[in-house]
Write a protein that holds these residues in place. Structure first.
Motif, PDB file in Angstrom:
ATOM      1  N   GLY A  35       0.768  -1.240   0.000  1.00 58.88           N
ATOM      2  CA  GLY A  35       0.000   0.000   0.000  1.00 58.88           C
ATOM      3  C   GLY A  35       0.795   1.285   0.000  1.00 58.88           C
ATOM      4  O   GLY A  35       0.219   2.366   0.034  1.00 58.88           O
ATOM      5  N   GLN A  36       2.114   1.212  -0.042  1.00 62.84           N
ATOM      6  CA  GLN A  36       2.924   2.425  -0.106  1.00 62.84           C
ATOM      7  C   GLN A  36       3.112   2.787  -1.578  1.00 62.84           C
ATOM      8  O   GLN A  36       4.124   2.460  -2.189  1.00 62.84           O
ATOM      9  N   THR A  37       2.135   3.483  -2.128  1.00 61.39           N
ATOM     10  CA  THR A  37       2.137   3.787  -3.558  1.00 61.39           C
ATOM     11  C   THR A  37       2.478   5.242  -3.866  1.00 61.39           C
ATOM     12  O   THR A  37       2.522   5.629  -5.029  1.00 61.39           O
ATOM     13  N   ASP A  38       2.727   6.040  -2.835  1.00 61.42           N
ATOM     14  CA  ASP A  38       2.988   7.469  -3.044  1.00 61.42           C
ATOM     15  C   ASP A  38       4.175   7.727  -3.957  1.00 61.42           C
ATOM     16  O   ASP A  38       4.144   8.635  -4.778  1.00 61.42           O
ATOM     17  N   ASP A  39       5.237   6.936  -3.813  1.00 63.95           N
ATOM     18  CA  ASP A  39       6.430   7.118  -4.631  1.00 63.95           C
ATOM     19  C   ASP A  39       6.112   6.866  -6.107  1.00 63.95           C
ATOM     20  O   ASP A  39       6.521   7.635  -6.975  1.00 63.95           O
ATOM     21  N   VAL A  40       5.377   5.804  -6.372  1.00 59.24           N
ATOM     22  CA  VAL A  40       4.990   5.486  -7.752  1.00 59.24           C
ATOM     23  C   VAL A  40       4.093   6.601  -8.290  1.00 59.24           C
ATOM     24  O   VAL A  40       4.287   7.061  -9.420  1.00 59.24           O
ATOM     25  N   LEU A  41       3.166   7.054  -7.483  1.00 61.93           N
ATOM     26  CA  LEU A  41       2.257   8.131  -7.905  1.00 61.93           C
ATOM     27  C   LEU A  41       3.039   9.386  -8.275  1.00 61.93           C
ATOM     28  O   LEU A  41       2.823   9.972  -9.338  1.00 61.93           O
ATOM     29  N   ARG A  42       3.992   9.789  -7.420  1.00 67.16           N
ATOM     30  CA  ARG A  42       4.796  10.986  -7.714  1.00 67.16           C
ATOM     31  C   ARG A  42       5.589  10.817  -9.006  1.00 67.16           C
ATOM     32  O   ARG A  42       5.691  11.741  -9.814  1.00 67.16           O
ATOM     33  N   GLN A  43       6.160   9.635  -9.204  1.00 64.79           N
ATOM     34  CA  GLN A  43       6.947   9.394 -10.413  1.00 64.79           C
ATOM     35  C   GLN A  43       6.082   9.437 -11.673  1.00 64.79           C
ATOM     36  O   GLN A  43       6.492   9.992 -12.695  1.00 64.79           O
ATOM     37  N   VAL A  44       4.889   8.873 -11.605  1.00 67.75           N
ATOM     38  CA  VAL A  44       4.001   8.870 -12.774  1.00 67.75           C
ATOM     39  C   VAL A  44       3.519  10.295 -13.064  1.00 67.75           C
ATOM     40  O   VAL A  44       3.487  10.722 -14.218  1.00 67.75           O
ATOM     41  N   ILE A  45       3.174  11.041 -12.032  1.00 67.25           N
ATOM     42  CA  ILE A  45       2.746  12.434 -12.231  1.00 67.25           C
ATOM     43  C   ILE A  45       3.869  13.217 -12.908  1.00 67.25           C
ATOM     44  O   ILE A  45       3.637  13.931 -13.894  1.00 67.25           O
ATOM     45  N   ALA A  46       5.083  13.088 -12.396  1.00 66.28           N
ATOM     46  CA  ALA A  46       6.231  13.814 -12.972  1.00 66.28           C
ATOM     47  C   ALA A  46       6.436  13.419 -14.432  1.00 66.28           C
ATOM     48  O   ALA A  46       6.685  14.280 -15.286  1.00 66.28           O
ATOM     49  N   MET A  47       6.328  12.134 -14.729  1.00 61.40           N
ATOM     50  CA  MET A  47       6.507  11.661 -16.100  1.00 61.40           C
ATOM     51  C   MET A  47       5.436  12.260 -17.017  1.00 61.40           C
ATOM     52  O   MET A  47       5.737  12.697 -18.134  1.00 61.40           O
ATOM     53  N   LEU A  48       4.197  12.319 -16.560  1.00 59.42           N
ATOM     54  CA  LEU A  48       3.109  12.848 -17.384  1.00 59.42           C
ATOM     55  C   LEU A  48       3.248  14.358 -17.595  1.00 59.42           C
ATOM     56  O   LEU A  48       3.001  14.860 -18.698  1.00 59.42           O
ATOM     57  N   VAL A  49       3.631  15.070 -16.557  1.00 55.15           N
ATOM     58  CA  VAL A  49       3.836  16.518 -16.684  1.00 55.15           C
ATOM     59  C   VAL A  49       4.997  16.786 -17.639  1.00 55.15           C
ATOM     60  O   VAL A  49       4.938  17.699 -18.464  1.00 55.15           O
ATOM     61  N   GLU A  50       6.036  15.958 -17.549  1.00 59.39           N
ATOM     62  CA  GLU A  50       7.184  16.081 -18.450  1.00 59.39           C
ATOM     63  C   GLU A  50       6.760  15.902 -19.909  1.00 59.39           C
ATOM     64  O   GLU A  50       7.378  16.448 -20.815  1.00 59.39           O
ATOM     65  N   ARG A  51       5.715  15.137 -20.107  1.00 59.38           N
ATOM     66  CA  ARG A  51       5.198  14.892 -21.459  1.00 59.38           C
ATOM     67  C   ARG A  51       4.085  15.883 -21.817  1.00 59.38           C
ATOM     68  O   ARG A  51       3.222  15.604 -22.634  1.00 59.38           O
ATOM     69  N   ASP A  52       4.108  17.032 -21.127  1.00 54.71           N
ATOM     70  CA  ASP A  52       3.233  18.172 -21.413  1.00 54.71           C
ATOM     71  C   ASP A  52       1.772  17.973 -21.047  1.00 54.71           C
ATOM     72  O   ASP A  52       0.892  18.642 -21.607  1.00 54.71           O
ATOM     73  N   LEU A  53       1.475  17.096 -20.111  1.00 53.96           N
ATOM     74  CA  LEU A  53       0.106  16.979 -19.619  1.00 53.96           C
ATOM     75  C   LEU A  53      -0.086  18.011 -18.515  1.00 53.96           C
ATOM     76  O   LEU A  53       0.824  18.245 -17.701  1.00 53.96           O
ATOM     77  N   ASP A  54      -1.222  18.664 -18.495  1.00 51.18           N
ATOM     78  CA  ASP A  54      -1.559  19.625 -17.461  1.00 51.18           C
ATOM     79  C   ASP A  54      -1.397  18.944 -16.086  1.00 51.18           C
ATOM     80  O   ASP A  54      -1.783  17.788 -15.926  1.00 51.18           O
ATOM     81  N   PRO A  55      -0.839  19.643 -15.097  1.00 50.83           N
ATOM     82  CA  PRO A  55      -0.612  19.016 -13.787  1.00 50.83           C
ATOM     83  C   PRO A  55      -1.865  18.415 -13.141  1.00 50.83           C
ATOM     84  O   PRO A  55      -1.792  17.353 -12.537  1.00 50.83           O
ATOM     85  N   ASP A  56      -3.004  19.079 -13.263  1.00 47.50           N
ATOM     86  CA  ASP A  56      -4.233  18.523 -12.692  1.00 47.50           C
ATOM     87  C   ASP A  56      -4.650  17.247 -13.419  1.00 47.50           C
ATOM     88  O   ASP A  56      -5.077  16.272 -12.792  1.00 47.50           O
ATOM     89  N   GLN A  57      -4.536  17.249 -14.746  1.00 45.13           N
ATOM     90  CA  GLN A  57      -4.850  16.044 -15.516  1.00 45.13           C
ATOM     91  C   GLN A  57      -3.837  14.938 -15.207  1.00 45.13           C
ATOM     92  O   GLN A  57      -4.212  13.771 -15.087  1.00 45.13           O
ATOM     93  N   ALA A  58      -2.572  15.305 -15.074  1.00 40.69           N
ATOM     94  CA  ALA A  58      -1.537  14.318 -14.751  1.00 40.69           C
ATOM     95  C   ALA A  58      -1.841  13.662 -13.408  1.00 40.69           C
ATOM     96  O   ALA A  58      -1.712  12.440 -13.263  1.00 40.69           O
TER      97      ALA A  58
END
Length: 146
Positions: free
Chosen positions: A79-102
């Motif tokens: 259940g410790q998924t925060d690290d994965v969540l942060r990494q996926v958000i960063a990857m999506l924002v890096e690919r030009d997705l809006d932060p809220d959508q990411a």
């Protein structure tokens, strides 16, 4: 990947390390982890490496990549998924997705990942299963490209 937890010095050096000692060391390294989560993570690692193997990995100057990956998977399973969540958000924002959508896409995606999907994130080799989950999350979050 997440940092490995630190092995703390035991008060009585003549005493053998126990799983409870490892849980305590884990909680010192990850103070936000509940007793249940810490026990779960350490339990998975002990199942895979036994106590002496975990102790050896944590005492090494540099733990093996296999142990780091085993800890990462154990944390995710427990259940410790925060690290994965942060990494996926960063990857999506890096690919030009809006932060809220990411955030929306990552939250939906991480909640649906299994070990095969984590392999995609760690190794970068896309699978149909992962793509389907990613597409569904992107669609549900109204984050498909124009």
């Amino acid at each position: 990947m997440v940092a490995l937890f630190a092995l703390v010095a035991l008060p009585g050096c003549s005493r053998a390390l126990t799983e409870d000692d490892l849980v305590e060391a884990y909680q010192l390294s990850y103070p936000a982890a509940s007793d249940e989560t810490a026990g779960c993570v350490v339990g998975e690692l002990v199942d895979a490496y036994e106590i002496v193997g975990v102790e050896t990995e944590l005492a090494a100057v540099s733990s093996s990549a296999a142990f780091a990956e085993a800890q990462y998977l154990a944390q995710f399973h427990c259940g410790q998924t925060d690290d994965v969540l942060r990494q996926v958000i960063a990857m999506l924002v890096e690919r030009d997705l809006d932060p809220d959508q990411a955030n929306c896409v990552a939250t939906a995606l991480v909640g649906d990942l299994d070990d095969q999907d984590l392999e995609v994130l760690m190794r970068g080799e896309m699978t149909d299963q992962f793509f389907d989950k990613y597409f569904t999350a992107t669609y549900d979050c109204d984050a498909l490209p124009d």
